[in-house]
Design an enzyme around this catalytic site. Structure first.
Site, PDB file in Angstrom:
ATOM      1  N   HIS A  78     -51.853  12.885 -16.923  1.00 11.82           N
ATOM      2  CA  HIS A  78     -52.715  14.076 -16.815  1.00 11.82           C
ATOM      3  C   HIS A  78     -52.734  14.624 -15.383  1.00 11.82           C
ATOM      4  O   HIS A  78     -53.683  15.311 -14.986  1.00 11.82           O
ATOM      5  CB  HIS A  78     -54.147  13.780 -17.270  1.00 11.82           C
ATOM      6  CG  HIS A  78     -54.231  13.128 -18.610  1.00 11.82           C
ATOM      7  ND1 HIS A  78     -54.161  13.825 -19.794  1.00 11.82           N
ATOM      8  CD2 HIS A  78     -54.340  11.809 -18.953  1.00 11.82           C
ATOM      9  CE1 HIS A  78     -54.251  12.976 -20.811  1.00 11.82           C
ATOM     10  NE2 HIS A  78     -54.350  11.745 -20.336  1.00 11.82           N
ATOM     11  N   SER A 107     -41.525  32.813   4.381  1.00 14.51           N
ATOM     12  CA  SER A 107     -42.359  33.925   3.938  1.00 14.51           C
ATOM     13  C   SER A 107     -42.140  35.123   4.845  1.00 14.51           C
ATOM     14  O   SER A 107     -41.940  34.960   6.057  1.00 14.51           O
ATOM     15  CB  SER A 107     -43.832  33.510   3.959  1.00 14.51           C
ATOM     16  OG  SER A 107     -44.672  34.640   3.869  1.00 14.51           O
ATOM     17  N   LYS A 131     -44.828  29.054   6.447  1.00 14.50           N
ATOM     18  CA  LYS A 131     -44.458  28.676   5.086  1.00 14.50           C
ATOM     19  C   LYS A 131     -43.028  28.146   4.994  1.00 14.50           C
ATOM     20  O   LYS A 131     -42.108  28.651   5.617  1.00 14.50           O
ATOM     21  CB  LYS A 131     -44.591  29.880   4.144  1.00 14.50           C
ATOM     22  CG  LYS A 131     -46.000  30.378   3.919  1.00 14.50           C
ATOM     23  CD  LYS A 131     -46.846  29.409   3.125  1.00 14.50           C
ATOM     24  CE  LYS A 131     -46.361  29.235   1.713  1.00 14.50           C
ATOM     25  NZ  LYS A 131     -46.450  30.475   0.921  1.00 14.50           N
ATOM     26  N   GLU A 175     -38.341  26.267  -7.766  1.00 12.79           N
ATOM     27  CA  GLU A 175     -39.046  27.231  -8.613  1.00 12.79           C
ATOM     28  C   GLU A 175     -38.073  27.993  -9.506  1.00 12.79           C
ATOM     29  O   GLU A 175     -38.367  28.277 -10.677  1.00 12.79           O
ATOM     30  CB  GLU A 175     -39.847  28.192  -7.729  1.00 12.79           C
ATOM     31  CG  GLU A 175     -41.009  27.507  -7.018  1.00 12.79           C
ATOM     32  CD  GLU A 175     -41.659  28.391  -5.957  1.00 12.79           C
ATOM     33  OE1 GLU A 175     -41.308  29.586  -5.878  1.00 12.79           O
ATOM     34  OE2 GLU A 175     -42.511  27.878  -5.203  1.00 12.79           O
ATOM     35  N   TYR A 199     -18.127  36.479 -42.449  1.00  7.60           N
ATOM     36  CA  TYR A 199     -18.237  37.059 -41.111  1.00  7.60           C
ATOM     37  C   TYR A 199     -19.040  38.357 -41.170  1.00  7.60           C
ATOM     38  O   TYR A 199     -18.886  39.172 -42.081  1.00  7.60           O
ATOM     39  CB  TYR A 199     -16.849  37.346 -40.529  1.00  7.60           C
ATOM     40  CG  TYR A 199     -16.909  37.905 -39.113  1.00  7.60           C
ATOM     41  CD1 TYR A 199     -16.996  37.049 -38.028  1.00  7.60           C
ATOM     42  CD2 TYR A 199     -16.932  39.277 -38.891  1.00  7.60           C
ATOM     43  CE1 TYR A 199     -17.082  37.548 -36.731  1.00  7.60           C
ATOM     44  CE2 TYR A 199     -17.026  39.787 -37.600  1.00  7.60           C
ATOM     45  CZ  TYR A 199     -17.107  38.919 -36.530  1.00  7.60           C
ATOM     46  OH  TYR A 199     -17.194  39.417 -35.255  1.00  7.60           O
TER      47      TYR A 199
END
Length: 462
Positions: free
Chosen positions: A160, A281, A287, A294, A321
């Site tokens: 968790h 950044s 940063k 990501e 097809y």
């Protein structure tokens, strides 16, 4: 419809196509990626036609030399792809006709574009399975290297996303090695199932020519020809399996990418990525953003979307097809490109990542992560039923929490006030390091178990 296209297939039609029809019908913008596989199939088909006496040896020789010339032109960027010729098959055949004349018209004997494209795509996806498995192996090696380096590093294991029990860095890395092995197995299974040849099944019903489909299957590295001509031209299970397997690989990579994002945050500081896999950044000079991770995470949606897209195309198609099947290629190509990119990016990040053993250990030692060890000790040493041991441990956790301490910081007197069976020996299980060293069951997190798995995988992957 242009005159060139009319020459290729337009004998039935008097009027030309609308420009919009030509645009929606053409696939050369993406199926030119099948060029090499299309030529491989044509070479095998021409050789078989000559071997069975359907065309002459001289025509087969001219076709072979012409196809190799076309392949050379494509490889060197000299080939001119034409949208008016619709697809890669007609583009190659048209150029072959320019090069060798009449013999080119014999190449399509006992063949249709239906079985031709099914063969081409099957060959392409088969190669892509091999490439994806190779990418998985490279990533597994990187993970095993990390596991070997950090077999003793203690870190928190989570459930968790809450601190659960201490584990080792090496154990965590090896979890992904196991996931990826299942991925490689799925791709290998898909490759094995797809390794049957549609070539020679023609439009849908086979042919009256005395062809040898076993010969073309063998020439193209297939295990056997497909047994039903309807199924052969209509089937795209092989593409669906590849996309489904790719989506699962991408999901696994996304989970690792998510952990890299979390671990590299200022709140965790478990790991750092170098400039090679980070960005800055435009406004905040402090940063370091884990953009590669990501983007790996985001590409999962793209790959899964390709799988859903092709499933949706296929779900309403009656045999055999339909032109809908033209929509299979962009889905497969895009997913394959994305998969190879995220595999390479993840391997790069895993090799680049630098873990902080001190930060890992500090986090592993907090959050009452050895509570289960205490409960197990009470069962083992004090002969308490586990549910009672669980209750006693919960009371000790509440006591430590109230005093802003961890379990190992409680005095023996405090512990015995909750249960008299607790002795000084309990200290042996309360440290995070002691905890991981005690987890020696098969598949456990103990450093000795991790090193055994590392050695086994190093041998497998060598």
């Amino acid at each position: 419809m242009t005159d060139d296209a009319n020459k290729m297939w337009g004998g039935r039609f008097d009027a030309g196509q609308d420009a919009i029809m030509e645009a929606i019908n053409a696939s050369i913008g993406f199926d030119q990626r099948l060029a090499r596989h299309d030529i491989e199939g044509s070479l095998a088909h021409a050789a078989m036609l000559a071997a069975t006496g359907i065309i002459t040896d001289s025509d087969a020789k001219a076709i072979r030399e012409g196809l190799l010339t076309v392949l050379s032109e494509i490889d060197t960027g000299r080939f001119r792809f034409q949208a008016a010729l619709e697809d890669i098959h007609m583009n190659i055949e048209s150029r072959l006709q320019e090069l060798i004349g009449a013999p080119a018209g014999r190449l399509h004997t006992a063949r249709s574009r239906n079985d031709q494209v099914a063969t081409d795509l099957r060959l392409w996806v088969r190669d892509q399975c091999d490439a994806a498995i190779a990418g998985i192996r490279a990533l597994q090696r990187a993970l095993v290297d990390q596991a070997e380096a950090g077999a003793d590093w203690v870190m928190p294991g989570f459930t968790h996303l809450q601190t659960a029990q201490p584990v080792t860095w090496g154990h965590h890395m090896m979890a992904y090695v196991e996931m990826l092995e299942r991925d490689a197995s799925r791709l290998a299974d898909a490759r094995r199932r797809m390794n049957e040849s549609p070539l020679g099944t023609c439009a849908l019903a086979g042919t009256s020519f005395p062809i040898d489909r076993h010969a073309t299957a063998k020439a193209l590295g297939f295990d056997r020809p497909m047994a039903n001509s309807l199924d052969a031209v209509a089937d795209r299970d092989f593409a669906l399996e590849f996309l489904a397997a790719s989506a699962i690989v991408a999901m696994h990579l996304s989970r690792l990418a998510e952990e890299i994002v979390i671990w590299s945050s200022a709140q965790f500081r478990f790991v750092s990525l170098s400039d090679r896999f980070s960005t800055g950044s435009s406004i905040m000079p402090q940063k370091r953003n884990p953009d590669a991770a990501e983007l790996v995470r985001a590409k999962t949606g793209r790959i899964l979307g390709s799988a859903v897209g092709l499933f949706t195309v296929m779900k309403g198609l009656a045999l055999a097809y339909s032109k809908d099947l033209q929509e299979d290629k962009e889905q497969v190509f895009d997913a394959a490109d994305s998969l190879m990119l995220v595999l390479a990016a993840t391997e790069g990040m895993v090799r680049d990542i630098s873990a902080d053993p001190d930060a890992l250990n500090a986090a592993a030692s907090s959050g009452f992560s050895t509570s289960t060890d205490l409960a197990d000790w009470l069962v083992r040493e004090a002969d308490l039923p586990f549910r009672e041991a669980h209750h006693v441990t919960g009371r000790l956790v509440a006591m430590a929490e109230a005093e802003n301490k961890d379990l190992q910081d409680l005095s023996l007197e405090q512990m015995t006030s909750v249960h008299e069976a607790i002795t000084a020996q309990v200290r042996d299980v309360l440290g995070a390091g002691n905890s991981v060293r005690s987890r020696t069951s098969y598949g456990g997190t103990a450093p000795e178990r991790v090193r055994e798995q590392v050695a086994l995988w190093q041998e497998r992957l060598s």
